[in-house]
Design a protein around this motif. Structure first.
Motif, mmCIF file in Angstrom:
data_model
loop_
_atom_site.group_PDB
_atom_site.id
_atom_site.type_symbol
_atom_site.label_atom_id
_atom_site.label_comp_id
_atom_site.label_asym_id
_atom_site.label_seq_id
_atom_site.Cartn_x
_atom_site.Cartn_y
_atom_site.Cartn_z
ATOM 1 N N THR A 1 -35.922 -25.311 19.905
ATOM 2 C CA THR A 1 -34.974 -24.410 19.246
ATOM 3 C C THR A 1 -35.740 -23.421 18.385
ATOM 4 N N THR A 2 -35.443 -22.148 18.533
ATOM 5 C CA THR A 2 -35.977 -21.114 17.653
ATOM 6 C C THR A 2 -34.804 -20.322 17.090
ATOM 7 N N TRP A 3 -35.073 -19.609 15.990
ATOM 8 C CA TRP A 3 -34.009 -18.889 15.300
ATOM 9 C C TRP A 3 -34.414 -17.442 15.089
ATOM 10 N N SER A 4 -33.427 -16.561 15.112
ATOM 11 C CA SER A 4 -33.665 -15.145 14.816
ATOM 12 C C SER A 4 -32.542 -14.639 13.929
ATOM 13 N N THR A 5 -32.834 -13.601 13.175
ATOM 14 C CA THR A 5 -31.868 -13.033 12.238
ATOM 15 C C THR A 5 -31.072 -11.937 12.929
ATOM 16 N N ALA A 6 -29.756 -12.082 12.915
ATOM 17 C CA ALA A 6 -28.906 -11.147 13.665
ATOM 18 C C ALA A 6 -28.537 -9.909 12.868
#
Length: 350
Positions: A328-333
């Motif tokens: 799982t990776t995360w990015s800022t929307a």
């Protein structure tokens, strides 16, 4: 209290009040100089009223007016500052989850309808890489339906006409981008390569038929929806957007900054319990899980709203318990605006 101590305390309080005013004045000025003047005048008037009412500051009306004006500006600006700081303090993070069942992988890229240009560009780049690696691309987007079904959906989600057009207007008002503007290439490519680039969503008519089936089994759903519609009076989103379109450039820039904070806060919340989720989330999750199961042996890259992931994973595991989260990776929307303009050094254009 000794006179020296009193003077020190008064000096400290005046300094604090001055700093608070200096912090609040720029954000009110950004909205409009008239807003700053109006709030300060209102606060000064309230200060004078309080001074007159309690009579403890007799002969000190100037001080009362200054205190009232500064406090009013501070109180009005504080929630606006809070909104502006939300994207930095609590960034809206969307997941990119890689799932595996031992034979293939499914990548779920969480999406939002309205976000920052940098976010959408990174997703598009990731999609192109996945396509070149042999993944089938699934993307979200309800397909057209009958006029009756379309009217039902618009009423259910409080939309005036085309939902995509409304999202695009919201994005423009908030200084952001609509996801459809960046994923349009996928839809164009789908006509060329329908086997590998697929609109995996249901149609509005299918959603309407599912709602009719649910209402037949549970008539109270229709009553609850009718009650929600009756309570949704007032300004619609379209009317608010019409008001925004009439604002000046300064006011629109100010509103866009606050709007990004509001979106960060609202979209960061958990999905609300709503009867429409039975169709908007649950039904669509089941259909998407069915499509993934039918496309056996194929790696898949999905771009769908982040709120779909928990229900989709549950449905996938019902069909195949082997599905596991591999990474799982995360990015800022939602990020600061992309339209900043600087100045080149003198002579750089020669």
């Amino acid at each position: 209290m000794p006179s020296v101590t009193a003077i020190r305390i008064q000096t400290l309080l005046w300094a604090v009040l001055g700093v608070l005013f200096l912090l609040s004045a720029p954000i009110l000025w950004a909205a409009s100089p008239l807003v700053l003047v109006a709030v300060a005048a209102l606060g000064a008037g309230l200060g004078l009223v309080v001074e007159w009412a309690i009579r403890s500051y007799r002969h000190r009306w100037r001080r009362s007016a200054l205190v009232g004006g500064a406090l009013a500006c501070t109180l009005v600006a504080a929630p606006l500052y809070w909104l502006v700081l939300q994207p930095a303090l609590h960034p809206l993070a969307v997941p990119r989850v890689t799932l595996g069942d031992g034979t293939r992988q499914v990548v779920f890229q969480g999406m939002v309808h309205v976000g920052s240009e940098q976010f959408y560009r990174s997703v598009v780049y990731d999609m192109i890489r996945a396509r070149d690696a042999g993944y089938v691309l699934y993307f979200e987007g309800t397909l057209p339906g009958t006029p009756e079904a379309t009217a039902w959906l618009n009423a259910a989600v409080d939309a005036d006409g085309d939902l995509n057009a409304q999202y695009a207007r919201v994005a423009q008002a908030c200084g952001m981008q609509f996801q459809g503007d960046f994923l349009g290439f996928v839809q164009r490519q789908a006509a060329i390569d329908p086997a590998h680039i697929i609109s995996a969503d249901v149609s509005v008519t299918e959603m309407y038929d599912e709602w009719q089936r649910l209402v037949a089994a549970r008539p109270e759903l229709a009553q609850a929806m009718a009650a929600d519609g009756a309570n949704a009076g007032g300004l619609s989103i379209s009317r608010l957007l019409d008001i925004v379109s009439g604002l000046g450039d300064r006011q629109r820039d100010f509103l866009a900054t606050a709007c990004r904070g509001a979106f960060t806060m609202l979209l960061g919340r958990a999905e609300s319990q709503n009867d429409m989720n039975l169709v908007v989330l649950d039904f669509r999750n089941r259909k998407l899980a069915d499509r993934i199961a039918a496309d056996a042996g194929q790696d898949i890259y999905i771009t769908y709203g982040s709120g779909h992931f928990p229900g989709l994973l549950e449905e996938m595991r019902k069909r195949n318990p082997s599905w596991q989260i591999l990474s799982t990776t995360w990015s800022t929307a939602i990020l600061p605006p992309d339209d900043a303009v600087g100045h080149l050094p003198a002579g750089a254009d020669r």
